[in-house]
Structure formats: structure tokens, C-alpha cells
Design a protein around this motif. Structure first.
Motif, PDB file in Angstrom:
ATOM      1  N   ALA A 258       0.836  -1.206   0.000  1.00 11.86           N
ATOM      2  CA  ALA A 258       0.000   0.000   0.000  1.00 11.86           C
ATOM      3  C   ALA A 258       0.869   1.255   0.000  1.00 11.86           C
ATOM      4  CB  ALA A 258      -0.915  -0.012   1.221  1.00 11.86           C
ATOM      5  N   TYR A 259       1.967   1.208   0.755  1.00 13.32           N
ATOM      6  CA  TYR A 259       2.920   2.329   0.794  1.00 13.32           C
ATOM      7  C   TYR A 259       3.499   2.593  -0.602  1.00 13.32           C
ATOM      8  CZ  TYR A 259       7.784   4.005   1.379  1.00 13.32           C
ATOM      9  OH  TYR A 259       8.990   4.641   1.248  1.00 13.32           O
ATOM     10  N   GLN A 260       3.847   1.526  -1.314  1.00 11.03           N
ATOM     11  CA  GLN A 260       4.391   1.667  -2.665  1.00 11.03           C
ATOM     12  C   GLN A 260       3.340   2.200  -3.635  1.00 11.03           C
ATOM     13  OE1 GLN A 260       7.421   1.444  -3.885  1.00 11.03           O
ATOM     14  NE2 GLN A 260       8.363   0.896  -1.928  1.00 11.03           N
ATOM     15  N   TRP A 261       2.133   1.705  -3.528  1.00  8.63           N
ATOM     16  CA  TRP A 261       1.066   2.168  -4.421  1.00  8.63           C
ATOM     17  C   TRP A 261       0.780   3.660  -4.221  1.00  8.63           C
ATOM     18  CZ3 TRP A 261      -3.544  -1.653  -5.510  1.00  8.63           C
ATOM     19  CH2 TRP A 261      -3.031  -2.820  -6.088  1.00  8.63           C
ATOM     20  N   ILE A 262       0.729   4.078  -2.980  1.00 11.38           N
ATOM     21  CA  ILE A 262       0.427   5.492  -2.683  1.00 11.38           C
ATOM     22  C   ILE A 262       1.530   6.394  -3.230  1.00 11.38           C
ATOM     23  CG2 ILE A 262       0.207   7.179  -0.819  1.00 11.38           C
ATOM     24  CD1 ILE A 262      -1.165   4.952   0.823  1.00 11.38           C
ATOM     25  N   ILE A 263       2.795   5.999  -3.006  1.00 11.61           N
ATOM     26  CA  ILE A 263       3.915   6.807  -3.507  1.00 11.61           C
ATOM     27  C   ILE A 263       3.872   6.913  -5.034  1.00 11.61           C
ATOM     28  CG2 ILE A 263       6.427   6.799  -3.856  1.00 11.61           C
ATOM     29  CD1 ILE A 263       6.764   5.816  -1.057  1.00 11.61           C
ATOM     30  N   HIS A 264       3.640   5.781  -5.716  1.00  8.28           N
ATOM     31  CA  HIS A 264       3.651   5.781  -7.180  1.00  8.28           C
ATOM     32  C   HIS A 264       2.423   6.473  -7.773  1.00  8.28           C
ATOM     33  CE1 HIS A 264       6.845   2.822  -6.581  1.00  8.28           C
ATOM     34  NE2 HIS A 264       7.203   3.073  -7.828  1.00  8.28           N
ATOM     35  N   ALA A 265       1.359   6.541  -7.013  1.00  9.71           N
ATOM     36  CA  ALA A 265       0.174   7.235  -7.515  1.00  9.71           C
ATOM     37  C   ALA A 265       0.392   8.749  -7.586  1.00  9.71           C
ATOM     38  CB  ALA A 265      -1.026   6.932  -6.616  1.00  9.71           C
ATOM     39  N   PHE A 266       1.286   9.263  -6.735  1.00 11.23           N
ATOM     40  CA  PHE A 266       1.520  10.706  -6.695  1.00 11.23           C
ATOM     41  C   PHE A 266       2.851  11.129  -7.303  1.00 11.23           C
ATOM     42  CE2 PHE A 266      -1.598  10.016  -3.332  1.00 11.23           C
ATOM     43  CZ  PHE A 266      -2.500  11.049  -3.567  1.00 11.23           C
ATOM     44  N   LYS A 267       3.758  10.164  -7.468  1.00 13.42           N
ATOM     45  CA  LYS A 267       5.063  10.503  -8.026  1.00 13.42           C
ATOM     46  C   LYS A 267       5.529   9.389  -8.953  1.00 13.42           C
ATOM     47  CE  LYS A 267       9.546  12.421  -6.717  1.00 13.42           C
ATOM     48  NZ  LYS A 267      10.430  12.831  -5.588  1.00 13.42           N
ATOM     49  N   ASN A 268       5.994   9.763 -10.122  1.00 14.63           N
ATOM     50  CA  ASN A 268       6.448   8.786 -11.107  1.00 14.63           C
ATOM     51  C   ASN A 268       7.842   8.286 -10.733  1.00 14.63           C
ATOM     52  OD1 ASN A 268       6.539   7.207 -13.406  1.00 14.63           O
ATOM     53  ND2 ASN A 268       7.298   8.881 -14.704  1.00 14.63           N
ATOM     54  N   LEU A 269       7.906   7.098 -10.176  1.00  8.48           N
ATOM     55  CA  LEU A 269       9.163   6.521  -9.713  1.00  8.48           C
ATOM     56  C   LEU A 269       9.333   5.106 -10.267  1.00  8.48           C
ATOM     57  CD1 LEU A 269       9.047   7.513  -5.930  1.00  8.48           C
ATOM     58  CD2 LEU A 269      10.564   8.492  -7.640  1.00  8.48           C
ATOM     59  N   TRP A 270      10.566   4.611 -10.192  1.00 11.01           N
ATOM     60  CA  TRP A 270      10.828   3.217 -10.530  1.00 11.01           C
ATOM     61  C   TRP A 270      10.367   2.341  -9.368  1.00 11.01           C
ATOM     62  CZ3 TRP A 270      14.380   1.064  -7.104  1.00 11.01           C
ATOM     63  CH2 TRP A 270      15.119   1.973  -6.353  1.00 11.01           C
ATOM     64  N   TRP A 271       9.994   1.115  -9.691  1.00  9.32           N
ATOM     65  CA  TRP A 271       9.549   0.189  -8.655  1.00  9.32           C
ATOM     66  C   TRP A 271      10.762  -0.493  -8.018  1.00  9.32           C
ATOM     67  CZ3 TRP A 271       4.544  -0.287  -7.051  1.00  9.32           C
ATOM     68  CH2 TRP A 271       3.560   0.275  -7.877  1.00  9.32           C
ATOM     69  N   PRO A 272      10.796  -0.629  -6.708  1.00 14.01           N
ATOM     70  CA  PRO A 272      11.943  -1.272  -6.057  1.00 14.01           C
ATOM     71  C   PRO A 272      12.080  -2.746  -6.430  1.00 14.01           C
ATOM     72  CG  PRO A 272      10.155  -0.941  -4.496  1.00 14.01           C
ATOM     73  CD  PRO A 272       9.778  -0.216  -5.739  1.00 14.01           C
ATOM     74  N   TYR A 273      10.944  -3.370  -6.748  1.00 17.40           N
ATOM     75  CA  TYR A 273      10.937  -4.774  -7.186  1.00 17.40           C
ATOM     76  C   TYR A 273      10.056  -4.855  -8.421  1.00 17.40           C
ATOM     77  CZ  TYR A 273      12.487  -5.206  -2.356  1.00 17.40           C
ATOM     78  OH  TYR A 273      13.157  -5.046  -1.176  1.00 17.40           O
ATOM     79  N   GLN A 274      10.594  -5.424  -9.487  1.00 17.05           N
ATOM     80  CA  GLN A 274       9.881  -5.443 -10.765  1.00 17.05           C
ATOM     81  C   GLN A 274       8.540  -6.164 -10.683  1.00 17.05           C
ATOM     82  OE1 GLN A 274      11.155  -2.827 -12.664  1.00 17.05           O
ATOM     83  NE2 GLN A 274      10.201  -4.160 -14.165  1.00 17.05           N
ATOM     84  N   PHE A 275       8.428  -7.163  -9.795  1.00 23.09           N
ATOM     85  CA  PHE A 275       7.164  -7.891  -9.718  1.00 23.09           C
ATOM     86  C   PHE A 275       6.062  -7.065  -9.056  1.00 23.09           C
ATOM     87  CE2 PHE A 275       9.940  -9.342  -6.221  1.00 23.09           C
ATOM     88  CZ  PHE A 275       9.207  -8.930  -5.114  1.00 23.09           C
ATOM     89  N   LEU A 276       6.379  -5.875  -8.532  1.00 22.91           N
ATOM     90  CA  LEU A 276       5.347  -4.981  -7.998  1.00 22.91           C
ATOM     91  C   LEU A 276       4.765  -4.075  -9.077  1.00 22.91           C
ATOM     92  CD1 LEU A 276       6.806  -3.811  -4.546  1.00 22.91           C
ATOM     93  CD2 LEU A 276       4.994  -5.477  -4.966  1.00 22.91           C
ATOM     94  N   SER A 277       5.462  -3.961 -10.212  1.00 22.59           N
ATOM     95  CA  SER A 277       4.988  -3.094 -11.289  1.00 22.59           C
ATOM     96  C   SER A 277       3.633  -3.569 -11.806  1.00 22.59           C
ATOM     97  CB  SER A 277       5.998  -3.087 -12.428  1.00 22.59           C
ATOM     98  OG  SER A 277       5.497  -2.350 -13.521  1.00 22.59           O
ATOM     99  N   LEU A 278       2.736  -2.618 -12.022  1.00 24.20           N
ATOM    100  CA  LEU A 278       1.377  -2.933 -12.461  1.00 24.20           C
ATOM    101  C   LEU A 278       1.197  -2.778 -13.965  1.00 24.20           C
ATOM    102  CD1 LEU A 278      -0.405  -1.069  -9.545  1.00 24.20           C
ATOM    103  CD2 LEU A 278      -0.295  -3.542  -9.836  1.00 24.20           C
ATOM    104  N   SER A 279       2.271  -2.456 -14.674  1.00 27.05           N
ATOM    105  CA  SER A 279       2.158  -2.237 -16.124  1.00 27.05           C
ATOM    106  C   SER A 279       2.205  -3.535 -16.926  1.00 27.05           C
ATOM    107  CB  SER A 279       3.280  -1.307 -16.599  1.00 27.05           C
ATOM    108  OG  SER A 279       4.549  -1.876 -16.304  1.00 27.05           O
TER     109      SER A 279
END
Length: 318
Positions: A258-279
Motif C-alpha cells: 500500500a505504501y508503494q502504491w500510494i507513492i507511485h500514484a503521486f510521483k512517477n518513480l521506478w519500482w523497487p521490485y519489478q514484480f510490484l509493477s502494475l504495467s
């Protein structure tokens, strides 16, 4: 070109919906388990999650004095705190962007808290037994925990531990654990699952695809010593391991996602772990796979404690 994680199209699609459902299902299950087993405790009857005050600092075997558990916990805390500070000095506060550092910090806090409880426990023991190593007795059982028979003194002031057989007609009086000891137990079981997940993901999924990246001594320690120290503590302590507390391990991981999702929703960042990427179209499969991994990761420490209890029973019966 990297996908913009702040765009609405990144979040409003079927992949994110499936991933959210995959996260929501174990969250609901965890909440139900916590409500059922932690919400209400019946007096006079042991429940699966029942805990006694002395289980936070006693050892699993009568020949191992509680001060040895204290020494191990203080050493582990000092070593892990040193490694964590070194990591922050070398790489900055940005390391807390990773689940590894979240878990490493949690285990460090566990050993700090465990050291305080062990100090308190040794003070209690010294007050009751006069500090005599010979008078320490610890009878470990997977279901009943650790029992220390009452200690009395003779006319000369010497400590005389009363035989458990002589008191077989009386049920041993043990102080039920308070809120903070339950917090300690929850922290222990959350750490147990998280360290296995962290180390397995790193060594089995991430590192093999780094194309021969040379790890530093600090990198190796950050992805191994957390599990080594926690296994050592598990072998020495007398804490139980009720299965339903996998709920807190699930909550811990979901909070990180949830922490990662919230951060990425407001700021365009790289994912710390590729398997978390939603693309990726395979994102739901990755999320499902990592979610299912929580079960065997938690089971590792459960089996270690079962094995320890079995060996202790075999030793005591021989």
C-alpha cells in the motif's frame, strides 16, 4: 519509455483491479483470524494464542540459563543496529524504499525489545532464586509453554526449588502475559515470516538476474544475518508459534505494498521490485505468486519450532 505511474490510465484497468482483489482477500482473512483469536479471550481456558509473561525471557531447556538468551539478544541487537546504521551512512535514508530494510529494521527492533524483556526477566529470576544457576528449572512443552516450579528458602537462607512432582496436585500459578508481551509475540512471528520471504526473494528471484553483480559484505549481511540471528533466538527461547498469527505477517506485507502504491500514484518513480509493477499483463500472476509464498515462508519457522519441541520431548523422556 517507462510508463508514467501517476497517469489515471495506469491505475484504472483490469490488472490493478485483479491485484487489488488478490491483496484484499488475504487482508479480510487476516482480519477474521485476528478478530476470532485475539479479540476475545476466555478466562480460565487456554486459547491457541494464550501467552504467559515468563515466556518472553525463559529458555526452552533447563540447562540453558536465561542470561544466555539475554547475551545472545544483546549481541544480535548490537550487530544488526551497526549494520543498519552502516547501510544508512553508505546509501542514505532512501534504503527504506525497500522491503528488505523494512524487515531488517523490524528484526532490529525485535532484538532491542527482546533484550529489555530478558533484562527484566533475569532481574525477576535473580530476585526469586538468589541468582543461583543450579536452581533454574525450565520445563518446555509445545502446548503448555515453560513452567518454573516455586522456589523456597531453608533456615540457612539457601534456595530450595520445590519438586514439580510434589506439587502435582496444584496447578502451577503463572502470570498471564500483558499487552506489551503480546506485542512482542506478534513482532516475533511477523519477523519470522518476513525474514524468510526477504531472503528467498533476494537470493532466488532477484540476485540470479543481476548478471553477475558483485555483492558487498554489507549486502550479504543485510540479506542473511536477519534470518540467522532470528533462527538462533528461536532455538533458545520458549515462545509459542500459533498459526493464526500469520495474519500479522500478511498485514505487514500489505502495508508495504500500500505504501508503494500510494507513492507511485503521486510521483512517477521506478519500482523497487519489478514484480510490484502494475504495467505488465502478468502483474496479477506475480502478485498471486508472492502472496502464496507467504504460507511456506511462515511455515519454515513453524516447522523449526515443531522440530525443537520434538527433540526436547525426546531428550526429556530418555
Amino acid at each position: 519509455m517507462a510508463t508514467d505511474t501517476t497517469a489515471s490510465s495506469y491505475w484504472l484497468n483490469w490488472r490493478v483491479l485483479l491485484c487489488a482483489l488478490i491483496l484484499l482477500a488475504p487482508l479480510v482473512l487476516a482480519a477474521v483470524l485476528i478478530w476470532r483469536y485475539e479479540g476475545k479471550r476466555r478466562e480460565g481456558r487456554e486459547q491457541p494464542g494464550t501467552l504467559f509473561q515468563d515466556e518472553a525471557w525463559t529458555t526452552c531447556h533447563k540447562r540453558v540459563h536465561p542470561r544466555w538468551l539475554l547475551v545472545f539478544r544483546v549481541f544480535s541487537f548490537a550487530a544488526m543496529l551497526t549494520l543498519l546504521i552502516s547501510n544508512v551512512v553508505r546509501d542514505g535514508a532512501g534504503i527504506f524504499y525497500f522491503y528488505t530494510q523494512w524487515t531488517f529494521t523490524l528484526v532490529t527492533l525485535y532484538f532491542g525489545y527482546a533484550s529489555l524483556l530478558s533484562i527484566y526477566g533475569c532481574c525477576v529470576y535473580n530476585k526469586e532464586a538468589g541468582g543461583s544457576t543450579e536452581s533454574y528449572t525450565s520445563i518446555h512443552d509445545a502446548e503448555q509453554g515453560t513452567y518454573r516450579p516455586p522456589i523456597t528458602r531453608d533456615e540457612a537462607g539457601r534456595t530450595i526449588p520445590k519438586s514439580p512432582i510434589a506439587h502435582s496436585e496444584e496447578a502451577p500459578v503463572r502470570e498471564a502475559a500483558g499487552f506489551w508481551v503480546y506485542v512482542f509475540q506478534v513482532q516475533f512471528q511477523t519477523c519470522a515470516g518476513a525474514v524468510v520471504l526477504t531472503d528467498i526473494v533476494f537470493w532466488a528471484i532477484i540476485y540470479p538476474f543481476t548478471n553477475g553483480y558483485k555483492l558487498s559484505f554489507l549486502d550479504v549481511c543485510m540479506h542473511s544475518l536477519n534470518a540467522v540471528f532470528l533462527l538462533g533466538d528461536t532455538c533458545l527461547n520458549s515462545l509459542r508459534f500459533p498459526v493464526f498469527r500469520i495474519s500479522y505477517f500478511i498485514l505487514w506485507s500489505c502495508i508495504y505494498v500500500a505504501y508503494q502504491w500510494i507513492i507511485h500514484a503521486f510521483k512517477n518513480l521506478w519500482w523497487p521490485y519489478q514484480f510490484l509493477s502494475l504495467s505488465s499483463p502478468y502483474a496479477p500472476l506475480w502478485y498471486l505468486g508472492v502472496t502464496v509464498m507467504h504460507i511456506p515462508c511462515f511455515a519454515v519457522f513453524f516447522l523449526v519450532i515443531k522440530m525443537k519441541s520434538s527433540l526436547l520431548r525426546r531428550h526429556n523422556s530418555s
